[in-house]
Structure formats: structure tokens, C-alpha cells
Design a protein around this motif. Sequence first.
Motif, mmCIF file in Angstrom:
data_model
loop_
_atom_site.group_PDB
_atom_site.id
_atom_site.type_symbol
_atom_site.label_atom_id
_atom_site.label_comp_id
_atom_site.label_asym_id
_atom_site.label_seq_id
_atom_site.Cartn_x
_atom_site.Cartn_y
_atom_site.Cartn_z
ATOM 1 N N GLY A 192 0.812 -1.215 0.000
ATOM 2 C CA GLY A 192 0.000 0.000 0.000
ATOM 3 C C GLY A 192 0.842 1.259 0.000
ATOM 4 O O GLY A 192 2.038 1.231 -0.268
ATOM 5 N N VAL A 193 0.172 2.348 0.361
ATOM 6 C CA VAL A 193 0.796 3.665 0.250
ATOM 7 C C VAL A 193 1.324 4.103 1.608
ATOM 8 O O VAL A 193 0.650 3.964 2.623
ATOM 9 N N SER A 194 2.558 4.641 1.615
ATOM 10 C CA SER A 194 3.092 5.256 2.822
ATOM 11 C C SER A 194 3.224 6.746 2.579
ATOM 12 O O SER A 194 3.748 7.160 1.540
ATOM 13 N N ALA A 195 2.746 7.538 3.543
ATOM 14 C CA ALA A 195 2.956 8.985 3.457
ATOM 15 C C ALA A 195 4.218 9.324 4.225
ATOM 16 O O ALA A 195 4.470 8.755 5.284
ATOM 17 N N VAL A 196 5.032 10.208 3.650
ATOM 18 C CA VAL A 196 6.267 10.625 4.318
ATOM 19 C C VAL A 196 6.200 12.137 4.491
ATOM 20 O O VAL A 196 6.073 12.871 3.505
ATOM 21 N N ILE A 197 6.250 12.574 5.732
ATOM 22 C CA ILE A 197 6.110 13.999 5.999
ATOM 23 C C ILE A 197 7.500 14.608 6.149
ATOM 24 O O ILE A 197 8.284 14.179 7.003
ATOM 25 N N ASP A 257 -9.241 3.778 10.697
ATOM 26 C CA ASP A 257 -10.364 2.857 10.785
ATOM 27 C C ASP A 257 -9.861 1.456 11.092
ATOM 28 O O ASP A 257 -10.547 0.469 10.874
ATOM 29 N N GLY A 258 -8.626 1.375 11.546
ATOM 30 C CA GLY A 258 -8.050 0.066 11.865
ATOM 31 C C GLY A 258 -7.187 -0.474 10.765
ATOM 32 O O GLY A 258 -6.118 -1.012 11.006
ATOM 33 N N ALA A 259 -7.594 -0.294 9.506
ATOM 34 C CA ALA A 259 -6.807 -0.806 8.379
ATOM 35 C C ALA A 259 -6.011 0.307 7.723
ATOM 36 O O ALA A 259 -4.864 0.109 7.327
ATOM 37 N N GLN A 260 -6.614 1.461 7.619
ATOM 38 C CA GLN A 260 -5.965 2.569 6.928
ATOM 39 C C GLN A 260 -5.995 3.810 7.796
ATOM 40 O O GLN A 260 -6.799 3.922 8.727
ATOM 41 N N GLU A 290 -8.062 15.232 1.942
ATOM 42 C CA GLU A 290 -7.844 14.012 2.721
ATOM 43 C C GLU A 290 -7.032 13.024 1.906
ATOM 44 O O GLU A 290 -7.114 13.004 0.683
ATOM 45 N N LEU A 291 -6.245 12.259 2.625
ATOM 46 C CA LEU A 291 -5.402 11.272 1.950
ATOM 47 C C LEU A 291 -5.468 9.987 2.754
ATOM 48 O O LEU A 291 -5.243 9.993 3.966
ATOM 49 N N ARG A 292 -5.815 8.900 2.072
ATOM 50 C CA ARG A 292 -5.889 7.604 2.769
ATOM 51 C C ARG A 292 -4.614 6.815 2.475
ATOM 52 O O ARG A 292 -4.252 6.619 1.316
ATOM 53 N N VAL A 293 -3.950 6.410 3.539
ATOM 54 C CA VAL A 293 -2.672 5.702 3.365
ATOM 55 C C VAL A 293 -2.606 4.534 4.343
ATOM 56 O O VAL A 293 -3.373 4.462 5.300
#
Lengths: 514, 293
Positions: A192-197, A257-260, A290-293
Amino acid sequence: MILQENPFPGVCGRVCPHPCEGVCNRREFDEAIAIHSIERFLAETAGRYDLKPILTRLAAKKQRIAIVGAGPAGLSAAYFLALLGYSCDVFEAMPEPGGVLRWGIPVYRLPLAALRSDIANIEAQNVRILTGQKIGSEFLQDAAGRYDAVFMGCGHSRTVKLGVPGEKTNAIENGLQFLGQLRQGNTIPLLGVSAVIGGGNTAIDVARSVIRCGGKAVILYRRRRRDMPAFEEEVQMGIEEGVELRELVTPLGITTDGAQYTLTLQEMKISGEDSRGRANILPDEGKTRELRVERVFKATGAEPAEDWYNPPDKTKVSLTLSHTILISPESGPALAFGGDLTNETKSVAHAVASGKQAAMALDIFFHGGMEAIVPKLAECRVGQGPSLSMEMYMEGSRRLRNTHVVSYEEINTDHFQFQPRITRPRLLKEERRTSFKEIDLKISTNLAIREAERCFNCGICNQCDNCYMFCPDIAVIREKNNNERHINYDYCKGCGLCVVECPRNAMTLREEDI
Amino acid sequence: MELDTKDDEYMYSGHVGCPGCGAAIAMRFTLKALGAKTIVVLPACCWSIIAGPYPQSTLKVPVIHSAFETGGAVASGVRAALDVKGDTETTVVTWAGDGGTFDIGFQALSGAVERNEDFIYVCYDNEAYMNTGVQRSSSTPYGAWTTTTPGQDWKKMRKKNIVEALVAHRIPYAATANIAFPEDLVRKVQKAKALKGSKFIHVYASCPTGWRIPSEMSVKIARMAVQTNIFPLYEVENGNKYTINYKPKEYLVREYFKLQGRFRHLTDRDLDQIQEMVNEDWEVLLRKAAERV
């Protein structure tokens, strides 16, 4: 030659962003010399043939010095102090020396063998590295009697708090720790997707590592790409490998939400630029996204892991130099701070510079006190910046050189042909995405020599003999050893041809004092 | 730079050439290429002075000072004398200025090469009678100031193409050379030495004094003459085989003219006109060298 001035040629040839090439005179002619490629080539060649450097060393001194932290600053300080005759103990909390080089920078930029080779050479100079030795603040008191000085090079290893909700829970992972786990040899499969700040090199390193672990990476940066502190080349390669970059956004909140995870991003707007040309930013009120990761990493600025690592407030400081802060307390060992603790630019080259400056400063301090440091260091400066030469400090022949920095206009380009800079062979981006193998490949001896031959040799005679050839009065004398040229003043008419025809401005003409 | 010569020098320091003298540089390279077994014939020119009055000499090889118009004839005689002695090793070189070549010595030169005498004739060209105080010669280029073409009376005739005149004699070898290109110059002298018969080398030799240029610029300006196509480097074998030896950067001629005091009076229009002349000459040469059809 390099090892007299820098104990990390293998490392710097790889990870230094080579600002030297940005001011190379050849850049204005065709392209800058690939200095970093040559540096790396020399380090590798020395390693391959097991060539041992012949380094100038001063006689042994009685003082003992403790170094806290075996990162690039601490190891450099220890190395240069050893060359100056001091015995040094380096204390390192981790099981292996290297600091950010060992536990931070990904292996595709800096393979372990290259780092270990440089460190082995440092240890060969009688530097003792004590690993697994976590030092507490009481050490500074305990050191009295055992050590005459302590160099603090503990680096910045704790990530700065973002102040975002969700940070206290485990929702946001630490980018530096992620890189550390990878460098400990762990494999971390990511989906999946990882956000990097963040927008620094750590953010890029994390994002590119995420890709190599099988995930997708989105960098969230509050300013624009051109404002990023990360090296542009790294950003470019990251994007080639599939890193997505979102500019002008900053996280406001995070829910799960537990998964994302769902990140709420505030869009930013630009309001002018600061003195360094970076965008000043303000929240663009009301505009959020909004961004779902699957994962969130923070890779913003870092700070010292413990507060006592920092240099104390100004009142207690004895001397602040360009890369080092020195303190001479009334009792106990002298203190020097270097590396990320004192450097504005957090790079390996600056860390090495702080280690070198601290080593020289401590040596001067032991002999002549605090007041002697600044004037003595000024004698060892190279160029117009703060760079110092250890060879000059040790009274080497470089002292005899003209201190003038040759500009491009002073080069006689009639004597040079256009020749393109070498392009370093690299892994294909497809290969890069799936493995941590080093990206930059070796260059052949042939290529390295060809690149070195492009050098103008600004200001330094390389016996090309243009002066000798073009002299209408045969008044340039070649010494028998063939290394030196002299003017025969009995016959020189002062026409100045030799000075103009010198391709590299290694000669000057001035009127005689009468 | 490395020359294909030994380190031996055949010139002494302490000669009386002006600072930055291009003719001195030309002589130095030429003798390095020829070696010790050389006799120099010197008709009147700057070098008559630079070589020094008897019993002094700037050169380590024998020198015969001769009358202005006799460069070709004296060399023929010296060659004949050497042949009688059975000396085929020694090279005879006439070393003449542009005055002694283009003007005053032309008939003797023409006669000698028509007979295909075995010698090298080097004309070091500083584009005027410099030794006597900068009088114009038929080598002085269009546009130049000299003491006999002063003020607005600057020279309005074109420079004589001496190499073409020699090529018309169908001699074994004729070439141009330039002090800013020592490798090329040395190679041409060595090639000439190895050939039998008459060889002619036209060497561009800048003159800081007469051209009103700073002494340190003399090689730079010589190089510029090649780069602008004003003085192309080429050679002609047997009067018909042309080879251009250097591909110039083709700078505009004004870059060359603006550096020199002797051209200071020229207007932009004059310079445009000169550019056209240079382009025309270059095209002609390219055609001869079969690089243009």
C-alpha cells in the motif's frame, strides 16, 4: 593527499552533494569536473590494491581526548587528533561505529563495505573506538583526570515533534527509526501507500526505501520542491523511482479505521520569499484535503537525542568558530562541540570540517590557550570560505602556495579543448525500485584518468611548459628534477608572455620594488 | 605541451630583440626542429640585429649576414659549396623578414626556387619593415597603420599572398606556420628538412612594437590570426596538393583587429569589409584543398 585532509573519501565520494563542483571553473567552459567520482575512484583503488597512505603525523603528546559519538564528526575529530599526536577514545552507544552513515543513510547510497573501509583506516591511526558504550551526562565530570578534553559529536538522532494529533499514538512512525531498522539488516515488506512527511534528505531516503520495500510513497511537503532542503539530485532520482511528491500541504490530523489512516491535509499558499529564496507559507484557509494511506512516516528535522548534548548557552562558551564551539571550564576537561550539534548545514562534509577544526583548535589550545586559536587557524585557511587544511597546519608545502583563488576569467582557455564530463554508470530505475543495491556503479581507471585530465589545475603549475616554450628570451629555466620552473632574471625582459600563456594562472607578474 | 624535439637550445638568452618578439620565438622553434647541422643565411631584417654584430652571435649555428635582396642567391651558393665539400647533412636555411621576401628579395628567391635549389626559405612575417621603423611592405595587411601609411592614409591594398606565389613555382613544399602553434611549426620544419629541393615556410611572427600591442599579447594575437581565418595553417606539396592543418574556431575578424593599435582607426564598415575579404580568401583555400566543390 585526500587522506591528509579527509578521512572519509569513500563516504564523501558517494554521499557528499559536492558543492565543490558548483564552483569548479571548468563549469563555465563546458562542465564541472566530476570531483566526487574521482574521489570515490581513488578511495576504491586504494582499497583494491591495499595501498596504505603515508600521512604526516606529529610527535606523540601526553594529553588524552574522549570523543562522544562515532559519527562522521566524532571519527574525524579522533582521526585528526591522532595525526596531531593525541591518543583518543571514541565512545559509541550503538554496536558499530558510523553514526548516521551506518544507521541512517540507506545502503543504496552508501554500501557498508565502503563505510567500513574508511573507518578501518581511521582505526589504523591508533584511534580506539569503544562501541556499545552509552554515555550519560555524568561522564563530563567523570572524565576529569582521565581526559584532557572531550569532543561532543552526538549528532541529531531524535525526530522533531510535529504537533499533530495522532503523533502520540503509534499512528505516525519515525522515519529515522525505519531507516535504522533497514540498516540493521531487517527486511520490512510494505504494502500500500506510505505517506512521508518532510522535505529533507531523510524524507527522500525514507520514501525511496519504502519503494524498495515494495510499497508506494507519497512525500508531503509544506513548501515547494525547489525549497526542499534535500539534495535536488536525490529528489530527482526518487521521482524517477516512483516517489510521488505533494507540495504545499501540511498534516492537520490523522484518524484510523483500523486498516488505513486518513490524513487531513491543510493546503498552503505562498506569501513572498525569505532572504534565502524559500517560500514563506500560510495556510490557505478552508482548503483541506484528505489522503488515505497504509502508513505514515515523519521525516522532518531532527534534534539531539538528549538535551545535555547541546552546547550550553552563550555565557559559558569560550569560543565559537564556523563549525565548532569550544568551552574551557575552570575545572575539568576542555569541551568541543561539533557535527550536527553546531553545524547549520547538516552534511557529512560539514561534519568532517567540524572534526578537523575542533582537532586543530584543541591542539592550539593545549599549546597557546584560547586566544591563539583564531589567528593560527586563519593561517591554515584554503580559499575564501572557512575550509582549513591539515597539511598547512602541519607546516606542509601547501603553505608556500599563492593564496589567490583563480577565477575563470584568469584561465587561458585557448589551451583547452571542449570535452564532456563523464556520466557515471547507474542502475536502471527498474533495478533501483526492487533492490537496495548501490545505484552508482564503479567507473573504470580509464574514465577516471580521462576525467582527471579535464582539470584546469587552476593556479597550480603542472609543468606543461608553455612558459618555457613561448619565452622569446629563453629565460625560463627548467630545474634538473623537472618539477620546478624558475625565471632567469638576468635575461627576462618582463614581456609577460609566459604569464598570459600559462593556461592555469600559476604565474604572476609584478613590478619590481625599487 | 611537448614538442617533438630535443631539449637542446640553439639560441642564447640576452639577444636584443624587443620584449615579446614573435620573430625570436619563431627562430627558437625552427632551430629546435633543425638541430645543430644548420647554416643560417640572414638578409637584412630584424634578425640581422637580433643575431648580434660580429664577433658576437645569438645563434649557436653558423650565420651568414647578406645583402637585403640576396637571400635566395646566397643560400644557393652556400648549398653549392657544401655539395662540393660532400656535406649533404647540413641544412641551409634562409631566414628573411617580409620585406626581404615579399619585396626586396623576391627575384633572388624566385630564381633560387625556380632552379629548385635544395634549401629551406623561411619568411618570418611581421607585416612591415619593423627594423627600420615600421614602413609598409607588400605584406602589410589591408587596413594597417604604418609610418608610411599614417592617419587616414592607412594601407588600402591587400596583403600579397606569398605562399601562392611560391606554389606557382611548383616547389616540393610550401607551408604556413604560426608561433602560437609550435607543434605544427616544428612538424613543418622537420618535414621540409627531410625533403629535397626548395622548401618555403611562411611563419606568422607578431611584432609588439610595430603593431602597437602589449608585449604579453603577442602569442595570443598570433593564435587569434589563425582562429579568425586571417592566417590559415596549411601546406602545399608539389604545387598542387593542399592540406589545411588546423580547423579554426572561426572567430570574427574584429576580435583580432580590436586588440591592435595599428588597426585602431578602422570603422565597423571597414571591419565588415575586411571580414568579407577574409571569408572570400578562406573559401578559395577550402576549394583548393578540395574541402569545397
